[in-house]
Scaffold this motif. Structure first.
Motif, PDB file in Angstrom:
ATOM      1  N   PHE A  76       8.826 -22.830  53.799  1.00 30.79           N
ATOM      2  CA  PHE A  76       7.571 -22.870  54.539  1.00 30.79           C
ATOM      3  C   PHE A  76       6.430 -23.437  53.677  1.00 30.79           C
ATOM      4  CE2 PHE A  76       7.762 -18.639  52.606  1.00 30.79           C
ATOM      5  CZ  PHE A  76       6.531 -18.551  51.981  1.00 30.79           C
ATOM      6  N   TRP A  77       6.708 -23.652  52.374  1.00 30.92           N
ATOM      7  CA  TRP A  77       5.705 -24.253  51.492  1.00 30.92           C
ATOM      8  C   TRP A  77       6.427 -25.067  50.422  1.00 30.92           C
ATOM      9  CZ3 TRP A  77       2.849 -21.805  46.849  1.00 30.92           C
ATOM     10  CH2 TRP A  77       1.812 -22.649  46.433  1.00 30.92           C
ATOM     11  N   THR A  78       6.082 -26.316  50.338  1.00 31.46           N
ATOM     12  CA  THR A  78       6.735 -27.220  49.384  1.00 31.46           C
ATOM     13  C   THR A  78       5.718 -27.767  48.399  1.00 31.46           C
ATOM     14  OG1 THR A  78       8.366 -27.865  51.057  1.00 31.46           O
ATOM     15  CG2 THR A  78       8.130 -29.305  49.146  1.00 31.46           C
ATOM     16  N   VAL A  79       6.077 -27.735  47.128  1.00 34.16           N
ATOM     17  CA  VAL A  79       5.239 -28.290  46.059  1.00 34.16           C
ATOM     18  C   VAL A  79       6.060 -29.321  45.309  1.00 34.16           C
ATOM     19  CG1 VAL A  79       4.036 -27.796  43.894  1.00 34.16           C
ATOM     20  CG2 VAL A  79       3.843 -26.203  45.810  1.00 34.16           C
ATOM     21  N   ASP A  80       5.477 -30.494  45.101  1.00 33.11           N
ATOM     22  CA  ASP A  80       6.178 -31.569  44.393  1.00 33.11           C
ATOM     23  C   ASP A  80       5.185 -32.309  43.506  1.00 33.11           C
ATOM     24  OD1 ASP A  80       7.963 -33.393  43.474  1.00 33.11           O
ATOM     25  OD2 ASP A  80       8.302 -34.399  45.394  1.00 33.11           O
ATOM     26  N   THR A  81       5.198 -31.959  42.217  1.00 38.28           N
ATOM     27  CA  THR A  81       4.323 -32.623  41.248  1.00 38.28           C
ATOM     28  C   THR A  81       5.177 -33.272  40.162  1.00 38.28           C
ATOM     29  OG1 THR A  81       4.097 -30.643  39.854  1.00 38.28           O
ATOM     30  CG2 THR A  81       2.533 -30.894  41.677  1.00 38.28           C
ATOM     31  N   SER A  82       4.510 -33.862  39.189  1.00 38.19           N
ATOM     32  CA  SER A  82       5.231 -34.560  38.132  1.00 38.19           C
ATOM     33  C   SER A  82       5.995 -33.631  37.209  1.00 38.19           C
ATOM     34  CB  SER A  82       4.250 -35.404  37.301  1.00 38.19           C
ATOM     35  OG  SER A  82       3.246 -34.562  36.732  1.00 38.19           O
ATOM     36  N   TRP A  83       5.568 -32.350  37.123  1.00 39.58           N
ATOM     37  CA  TRP A  83       6.228 -31.433  36.187  1.00 39.58           C
ATOM     38  C   TRP A  83       6.900 -30.245  36.852  1.00 39.58           C
ATOM     39  CZ3 TRP A  83       4.612 -26.341  35.502  1.00 39.58           C
ATOM     40  CH2 TRP A  83       3.411 -25.994  36.142  1.00 39.58           C
ATOM     41  N   ILE A  84       6.548 -29.966  38.113  1.00 44.69           N
ATOM     42  CA  ILE A  84       7.197 -28.850  38.809  1.00 44.69           C
ATOM     43  C   ILE A  84       7.321 -29.161  40.289  1.00 44.69           C
ATOM     44  CG2 ILE A  84       5.012 -27.623  39.212  1.00 44.69           C
ATOM     45  CD1 ILE A  84       6.583 -24.991  38.910  1.00 44.69           C
ATOM     46  N   SER A  85       8.430 -28.711  40.868  1.00 44.68           N
ATOM     47  CA  SER A  85       8.634 -28.832  42.322  1.00 44.68           C
ATOM     48  C   SER A  85       9.472 -27.658  42.798  1.00 44.68           C
ATOM     49  CB  SER A  85       9.312 -30.156  42.670  1.00 44.68           C
ATOM     50  OG  SER A  85      10.624 -30.196  42.132  1.00 44.68           O
ATOM     51  N   PHE A  86       9.156 -27.173  43.995  1.00 44.66           N
ATOM     52  CA  PHE A  86       9.933 -26.085  44.587  1.00 44.66           C
ATOM     53  C   PHE A  86       9.699 -26.044  46.085  1.00 44.66           C
ATOM     54  CE2 PHE A  86       5.909 -24.239  43.168  1.00 44.66           C
ATOM     55  CZ  PHE A  86       5.452 -23.604  44.320  1.00 44.66           C
ATOM     56  N   GLU A  87      10.625 -25.376  46.780  1.00 39.19           N
ATOM     57  CA  GLU A  87      10.533 -25.185  48.230  1.00 39.19           C
ATOM     58  C   GLU A  87      10.552 -23.688  48.508  1.00 39.19           C
ATOM     59  OE1 GLU A  87      13.867 -27.271  49.740  1.00 39.19           O
ATOM     60  OE2 GLU A  87      13.020 -29.268  49.393  1.00 39.19           O
ATOM     61  N   LEU A  88       9.374 -23.104  48.624  1.00 42.87           N
ATOM     62  CA  LEU A  88       9.268 -21.653  48.774  1.00 42.87           C
ATOM     63  C   LEU A  88       9.716 -21.227  50.167  1.00 42.87           C
ATOM     64  CD1 LEU A  88       8.275 -19.234  47.057  1.00 42.87           C
ATOM     65  CD2 LEU A  88       6.100 -19.391  48.275  1.00 42.87           C
ATOM     66  N   ASN A  89      10.582 -20.195  50.209  1.00 43.86           N
ATOM     67  CA  ASN A  89      11.022 -19.630  51.482  1.00 43.86           C
ATOM     68  C   ASN A  89      10.885 -18.110  51.428  1.00 43.86           C
ATOM     69  OD1 ASN A  89      13.528 -18.631  50.186  1.00 43.86           O
ATOM     70  ND2 ASN A  89      14.048 -20.808  50.113  1.00 43.86           N
ATOM     71  N   VAL A  90      11.180 -17.451  52.532  1.00 49.99           N
ATOM     72  CA  VAL A  90      10.978 -16.002  52.624  1.00 49.99           C
ATOM     73  C   VAL A  90      11.871 -15.259  51.636  1.00 49.99           C
ATOM     74  CG1 VAL A  90      11.129 -13.987  54.133  1.00 49.99           C
ATOM     75  CG2 VAL A  90      10.284 -16.144  55.037  1.00 49.99           C
ATOM     76  N   GLN A  91      13.126 -15.692  51.522  1.00 49.90           N
ATOM     77  CA  GLN A  91      14.059 -15.019  50.606  1.00 49.90           C
ATOM     78  C   GLN A  91      13.583 -15.113  49.163  1.00 49.90           C
ATOM     79  OE1 GLN A  91      18.055 -16.539  50.702  1.00 49.90           O
ATOM     80  NE2 GLN A  91      18.680 -15.362  48.915  1.00 49.90           N
ATOM     81  N   SER A  92      13.189 -16.301  48.727  1.00 54.30           N
ATOM     82  CA  SER A  92      12.726 -16.471  47.343  1.00 54.30           C
ATOM     83  C   SER A  92      11.429 -15.717  47.102  1.00 54.30           C
ATOM     84  CB  SER A  92      12.542 -17.953  47.022  1.00 54.30           C
ATOM     85  OG  SER A  92      11.570 -18.546  47.859  1.00 54.30           O
ATOM     86  N   LEU A  93      10.563 -15.656  48.124  1.00 59.59           N
ATOM     87  CA  LEU A  93       9.300 -14.924  47.983  1.00 59.59           C
ATOM     88  C   LEU A  93       9.551 -13.436  47.793  1.00 59.59           C
ATOM     89  CD1 LEU A  93       6.191 -15.010  48.055  1.00 59.59           C
ATOM     90  CD2 LEU A  93       6.327 -14.692  50.534  1.00 59.59           C
ATOM     91  N   ILE A  94      10.485 -12.872  48.577  1.00 60.40           N
ATOM     92  CA  ILE A  94      10.812 -11.447  48.462  1.00 60.40           C
ATOM     93  C   ILE A  94      11.417 -11.153  47.089  1.00 60.40           C
ATOM     94  CG2 ILE A  94      12.326  -9.614  49.335  1.00 60.40           C
ATOM     95  CD1 ILE A  94      11.963 -10.813  52.121  1.00 60.40           C
ATOM     96  N   LEU A  95      12.331 -12.018  46.642  1.00 54.80           N
ATOM     97  CA  LEU A  95      12.949 -11.823  45.330  1.00 54.80           C
ATOM     98  C   LEU A  95      11.919 -11.931  44.212  1.00 54.80           C
ATOM     99  CD1 LEU A  95      16.251 -13.876  45.784  1.00 54.80           C
ATOM    100  CD2 LEU A  95      16.049 -11.394  45.651  1.00 54.80           C
ATOM    101  N   MET A  96      10.997 -12.883  44.324  1.00 55.62           N
ATOM    102  CA  MET A  96       9.965 -13.069  43.307  1.00 55.62           C
ATOM    103  C   MET A  96       9.033 -11.861  43.244  1.00 55.62           C
ATOM    104  SD  MET A  96       8.578 -14.995  40.981  1.00 55.62           S
ATOM    105  CE  MET A  96       9.245 -16.642  41.253  1.00 55.62           C
ATOM    106  N   LEU A  97       8.540 -11.411  44.400  1.00 54.80           N
ATOM    107  CA  LEU A  97       7.635 -10.259  44.435  1.00 54.80           C
ATOM    108  C   LEU A  97       8.348  -8.994  43.959  1.00 54.80           C
ATOM    109  CD1 LEU A  97       5.744 -10.869  47.808  1.00 54.80           C
ATOM    110  CD2 LEU A  97       4.908 -11.274  45.487  1.00 54.80           C
ATOM    111  N   GLY A  98       9.608  -8.838  44.347  1.00 53.74           N
ATOM    112  CA  GLY A  98      10.384  -7.680  43.905  1.00 53.74           C
ATOM    113  C   GLY A  98      10.599  -7.692  42.401  1.00 53.74           C
ATOM    114  N   GLY A  99      10.892  -8.873  41.839  1.00 48.84           N
ATOM    115  CA  GLY A  99      11.071  -8.991  40.392  1.00 48.84           C
ATOM    116  C   GLY A  99       9.785  -8.689  39.639  1.00 48.84           C
ATOM    117  N   LEU A 100       8.655  -9.200  40.135  1.00 51.99           N
ATOM    118  CA  LEU A 100       7.365  -8.941  39.490  1.00 51.99           C
ATOM    119  C   LEU A 100       6.994  -7.463  39.577  1.00 51.99           C
ATOM    120  CD1 LEU A 100       5.330 -12.062  40.702  1.00 51.99           C
ATOM    121  CD2 LEU A 100       6.235 -11.636  38.402  1.00 51.99           C
TER     122      LEU A 100
END
Length: 270
Positions: A76-100
């Protein structure tokens, strides 16, 4: 359905999946045990059992929404720059928030246990209530449940053409694994409470698990940093490290007990 559940393939899948769910549940037991240790003695067993029952309810409910879980990888959110790129989705968001969240809780717990002035610490910290502890357990249960359910779905994929049959198989595996965890969780909690070194070791494991969740979130979102794709850390390495460290600590505890007994015997002889 009964014929399928009693077939050799289904029984082997059930055994493997149950074992895997128990292994994945070690993270949950560690967090619940340490969180329940903040409560008065009379509420610790209750919090541990309720925490695992909440995990059971969450996993069974999530299994019924398994078709929705497969859509959690839609970005639902895509970032594409010269040094970092990712495609954020609900599953990755939950895992990231849970890890933090797990990283924050583990580090603050270690800082509290390393406080020198205990009286000052007691003045600053408020006693934990059963409601507060269960709320924390509920949040982290959700993170571990999603990871566990997605693993179960991957293992049972293609086992039978009827998805309802595999759903029942996964529910049975989850129920058996939670029953086994409830049987041993309070004993594990008591050992952790009895030995302060085991508490620090358990918190250190939770920090490792937090980093595992964060890297898994980056992997699920296809993160690329400086032209290097973030890979997933094999869970086997983590569980081997936990088992090895735990074995060393158990030997250390037994050596301390042996030295204590020898000193007591020498004192009696004198």
């Amino acid at each position: 359905m009964l014929e399928f559940l009693l077939s050799g393939d289904a029984l082997m899948a059930l055994l493997t999946l149950t074992f895997l769910e128990i292994i994945l549940g070690i993270d949950n037991i560690l967090f619940i045990s340490i969180s329940a240790g903040k409560l008065p003695d009379g509420q610790r067993r209750k919090a541990t059992n309720i925490g695992l029952l909440l995990a059971l309810v969450q996993r069974v409910v999530l299994l019924f929404f398994v078709s929705y879980l497969t859509k959690l990888k839609t970005p639902f959110w895509t970032v594409d720059t010269s040094w970092i790129s990712f495609e954020l989705n609900v599953q990755s968001l939950i895992l990231m928030l849970g890890g933090l969240f797990l990283l924050y809780k583990s580090t603050t717990e270690i800082m509290e246990k390393l406080e020198i002035d205990k009286e000052e610490k007691l003045k600053k910290t408020k006693p934990k209530t059963l409601k507060d502890v269960l709320l924390q357990i509920l949040v982290i249960d959700l993170v571990f449940s999603i990871d566990s359910i997605l693993t179960a779905v991957g293992m049972t994929s293609g086992l039978h053409s009827n998805s309802n049959y595999t759903l029942v198989l996964m529910i049975v595996a989850v129920v058996i694994s939670i029953i086994v965890m409830i049987a041993f969780a309070n004993k594990i909690r008591e050992v952790i409470e009895k030995h302060p070194s085991m508490q620090i070791l358990g918190l250190a494991f939770l920090i490792l698990i937090a980093f595992l969740l964060i890297t898994e979130a980056a992997h699920v979102s296809h993160a690329i940093v400086f032209n290097n794709e973030v890979g997933v850390i094999p869970k086997g390495y983590l569980y081997f490290a936990i088992a090895f460290s735990l074995g060393v600590e158990i030997i250390n505890i037994r050596m301390k007990k042996s030295k204590t007994k020898k000193s007591e015997l020498s004192n009696k002889e004198d």
